[in-house]
Design a protein around this motif. Sequence first.
Motif, short mmCIF file in Angstrom:
data_model
loop_
_atom_site.label_atom_id
_atom_site.label_comp_id
_atom_site.label_asym_id
_atom_site.label_seq_id
_atom_site.Cartn_x
_atom_site.Cartn_y
_atom_site.Cartn_z
N ASP A 133 -21.30 36.14 21.88
CA ASP A 133 -21.88 36.91 22.98
C ASP A 133 -20.85 37.93 23.43
O ASP A 133 -19.87 37.59 24.09
N ASN A 134 -21.05 39.16 23.09
CA ASN A 134 -20.07 40.21 23.39
C ASN A 134 -19.94 40.47 24.89
O ASN A 134 -19.00 41.13 25.33
N GLN A 135 -20.91 39.97 25.66
CA GLN A 135 -20.85 40.17 27.11
C GLN A 135 -19.96 39.14 27.79
O GLN A 135 -19.65 39.28 28.97
N ILE A 136 -19.59 38.10 27.07
CA ILE A 136 -18.70 37.09 27.65
C ILE A 136 -17.35 37.72 27.95
O ILE A 136 -16.80 38.46 27.14
N ARG A 182 -23.64 32.40 12.73
CA ARG A 182 -24.42 32.68 13.94
C ARG A 182 -25.90 32.45 13.67
O ARG A 182 -26.76 33.12 14.24
N LYS A 187 -18.14 35.19 32.96
CA LYS A 187 -18.08 36.63 33.22
C LYS A 187 -17.26 36.87 34.49
O LYS A 187 -17.30 36.06 35.42
N LYS A 243 -16.41 35.95 22.01
CA LYS A 243 -17.15 37.22 21.98
C LYS A 243 -17.95 37.39 20.68
O LYS A 243 -18.83 38.25 20.60
N ILE A 292 -28.37 32.38 16.31
CA ILE A 292 -28.72 33.67 16.91
C ILE A 292 -29.49 34.53 15.92
O ILE A 292 -30.58 35.02 16.18
#
Length: 908
Positions: A640-643, A716, A281, A637, A719
């Motif tokens: 993990d879309n926050q990456i 995924r 990040k 992403k 997840i």
Amino acid sequence: MAEIYVDGKQYNVDESNNLLHACLSAGIDIPYFCWHPILGSVGFCRQCAVKKYDSMELNQGQIVMSCMTPAKHGTIISIKDEESIAFRKFIIELLMTNHPHDCPVCEEGGNCHLQDMTVMTGHNIRRYNFNKRTHNNQYLGPFISHEMNRCIGCYRCTRYYQDYAGGTDLGVFGISNNIYFGRISDGILENEHSGNLVEICPTGVFTDKTSSEHYHRKWDMQYAPSICNYCSIGCNISVGERYGKICKIENRYHGLINHYLICDLGRFGYGYSNINDRPIKSYHKILNDKIILNDEQAIETAANILNKSNSILGIGSNRASIESNFALKKIVGEENFSSGLLFEEQDCINLIINILKNGGIYTPTLREIENYDVIVILGEDLTQVAPRMALSVRQAVKSKRLQLAEQKNVPIWHNQACINISQDKKNYLFITNIDVTNLDDISTWNYTGSVDDQVILAYSIANEIDKSSPPSVCIDETIVHNKLFLVKKLLSSKKPLIISGSHSRNVNLIQAAFNISLALKKLNRDVGLILLTSSSNSIGLGLIGGISLDKVLVNIHKKKYDTMIVMENDLYRMYLKSQLESVFNCIKYIIVIDYFNNNTMKHGTLVLSAANFFESSGTILNYETRAQKFFKVYDPKFFDNQIGKLDSWKWLSYIAQRMGKSGMLWNNVDDVMNSIIDDIHDFKCLKNNLPNASFRIYGSKIARSSHRASGRTALRSNISVHEIRQPQDIDSMFSFSMEGNQQAYRFSSYIPFAWRPGWNSPQAWNKVQKTINQSLLCGDSGVLVLKGYKKNNINWFQYLSNSSKIINNCYVVPYYFLFGSEEITQRTPVLSKKIPIFWAYFSISDAQKNCLKNNSLVSFFCLDEYFQVKIRISKKLKSGQIGLPLGVSGFPFILFGQEIKKIQEIKK
């Protein structure tokens, strides 16, 4: 060409091959084990049996081994004959007698040649009900697992390891039904190409231990065609991913470069992508606080910093793609862009580019190296800096046996006969270096001396061949005889090859290598010249341009810049800590774009998390200036879309757009390359010659994964089994997952993975070649950017003596190591087990002068910095030099050529 008949059908084949090779090239399946395209035929396994007839009218024939039978004109064979089918089925039943029932747990499952051949022969019932022979397995190091109970005795491993790769620590022991392939005792396999045993072995005897840590079946992984980014060779690789982690790297066939083999560094060096301390990040550092930013905030912050900056410096990198370096140059301006290299290396690269553009000497591919009869290596330790090239040199030295076989009408595919004919006769290899190399075992003469001594010798060789070339000062009388012998062999050769490069960090040695090549060319010899560089994209970076780091430091101390962007480069590999402290204090804002949490990143005002080589797409140029594309294996992403990982060029493009800059409105990597082609003349030849994102096969993208008969697997599932829409790759012609066309081999040279119906193992490459062992169906990938071998605008380089440089003490020379010298290897956990203890290398006389012994702990000063290190005494290193592992943490490249003072032993 010869006409042969297979089951009544006529085929035109190359009569220099055996029947097995010819039939496979014609698309006809014949099971086999011991034969391999690079190892030739020995007829051990008896699996490739076919029936041969004397005429079409006869019903009676004889069983022959197709790998040991020449494909002569008029040959008539049957593969589908009942007796042949029964024979092959019986042979594999015998081979499977002691084989364990462990396919469900064997790591080769789904990628196993033995499985493929068992299905192909129809063997499916085990009739043997007695105890099986069992073996104890060995520890072979951190890379390879050993399971001898799976062995079928094909001998491929020892034939490859000993005869092809030159390894000495793996052999065959035992007799009859108790054959054992391994080492005399447990230990790490020493050869730098030991990892190829994983693909050479047709069963699961040798498997990838690094892949076992996060193992997945072949059909569950997602692949992308990529390029190894460790050295300047540019080997083609297939990279497999699952759950957002790189799981495995396999060789990707290229007929002109790596062929069927890659080195251990390229195969096992992917662990840096999976380490936990990677910056995933972006963050903004205010005082001592790190404020985590999403992508939009990071772009906004960067744009604000750059907008209020008066002058921006951009430092590029030779481990970044052409596109990323160009984007950095575009955003900071040509006059403010630095290559990120010290002047010694940059001067070498600029000289190499000039020779490749205008030298008129051909640069051969790895495959072509094997055809040269005299090779001279000047100042390059190939096994450490370009191991795959070292493997090709080994084949060139041994190719004498093929010439002798041809003279005696022995087919070159008859491996054992060729070995027996040669009786250790070899082609000639001459090596000059500062110390011993791992190729000395096959060299005709290896000369060790300082780089200046090597330069003098090289200029003297050129002058001996052509008296019009510039002479050098007199060489040491003790080597005159060997020098004249070397010259004699060069003059008598048909295809001489000269290899040098930038690792010596000396332009004179490169110039001398060119002079030798030019002298031979003027005598109409078919000469080749190879000039290596230190990284996978050094040539591409050199063509983009940029000022050296030395000039950058001067400008920084003059307070010319208030903001600096460092992209994929750790400056601590170049400079001492004390030097960089003053540099960072002169800069108000430091933006770091990288995927390593390195020392440079610690000084970043703003850190942007970059996608690494497996998470991005781009282009690099290898030593022969072959432009090759690499593609992202997966989209981070998606998991993990926050990456915040983005390609470096994307960060720069988004920032430029936010700043209102024109000329960087790029939607995908193809747009960047089109801008490069428009701006830099040398890249014009790439127009419409590289694969682009708009490529489709019957309207579909190419699938990154194979079809799964069991239905779709959730990518995924770690997840959630409720799968979201697949990410859309706008940078390439590949789709994520198995959704897409599986016919890449028919329409593109960029094939994600090796697979054909009935061929699940790496042997599947045989099914996607025009002819076995030659190019792929669509040709081999890559486009040559510089074609200077077609013209000659350079005459002799003049010898410039360095004798005016007076040094009272010893000076630093670089030592390179396959594992450890390169920045990425230092951050790959598994490689740490292969990284040697880093020593300072002393000559015998210098050690005696300072009263030192092997393993002594010494201290010394260099550039007024204090160093402490253990020493190793070298029998070949000349006095006045101390070898240091430059590029390793604590030993930056700025130490090169510097004096070492106040050497003293530290008593324990």
